[in-house]
Design an enzyme around this catalytic site. Sequence first.
Site, mmCIF file in Angstrom:
data_model
loop_
_atom_site.group_PDB
_atom_site.id
_atom_site.type_symbol
_atom_site.label_atom_id
_atom_site.label_comp_id
_atom_site.label_asym_id
_atom_site.label_seq_id
_atom_site.Cartn_x
_atom_site.Cartn_y
_atom_site.Cartn_z
ATOM 1 N N HIS A 67 0.836 -1.200 0.000
ATOM 2 C CA HIS A 67 0.000 0.000 0.000
ATOM 3 C C HIS A 67 0.869 1.248 0.000
ATOM 4 C CE1 HIS A 67 -3.100 -2.880 1.323
ATOM 5 N NE2 HIS A 67 -3.946 -2.009 0.810
ATOM 6 N N LYS A 71 -0.460 4.828 4.536
ATOM 7 C CA LYS A 71 -1.352 3.880 5.217
ATOM 8 C C LYS A 71 -0.850 3.679 6.648
ATOM 9 C CE LYS A 71 -3.729 -0.541 4.667
ATOM 10 N NZ LYS A 71 -5.031 0.018 5.024
#
Length: 178
Positions: A67, A71
């Site tokens: 990600h 995040k």
Amino acid sequence: VKHKCSIVVGTTGLDGAMIQKLHLASKKIPVVQSPNMSVGVNLLFRLAALVAGKLDDRYDVEIVEEHHSRKKDAPSGTALELGRQIAKARGISFEANVLYGRRGVTGLRKRGTIGIHAIRGGDVVGNHQVSFLTEGERVELTHKASSRDAFAHGALVAAKFVVKRKFGFYNMQQVLGL
């Protein structure tokens, strides 16, 4: 509940108390809850469970999720759900068999464990790969999200599903008929 409105919850990282509150609410209103609203990811959940149920513990399982650098949680709720689905299909406890990353001298891999690894960087929307590895072969399942539109589309599918229900607790697998 007070306004008798249906609800779709796609937030990850919900603790047990919050999940319990959603279950309680579902006795009066319809609730759809999933760690990921993407249709493709929910198909990946189903495929990973299908493969895990057919391949025995001679096949090591590794989940790698990637990600963007902003995040805040790791591993992702999607990676955790993949692990739970795989453990359930194999009839084992997820909590007792999960390994989060590896460091140092770890010794031989314990048979039946599920490895989960998190990568963070750049602007990656979300990539998940599940590998089933044994001597001489591997099976890999991958989902790559290049736009958040995939999550929005799934949330709309869930919203159309949930407004037709009087009450109950549903997940995206049920929404999609999987």
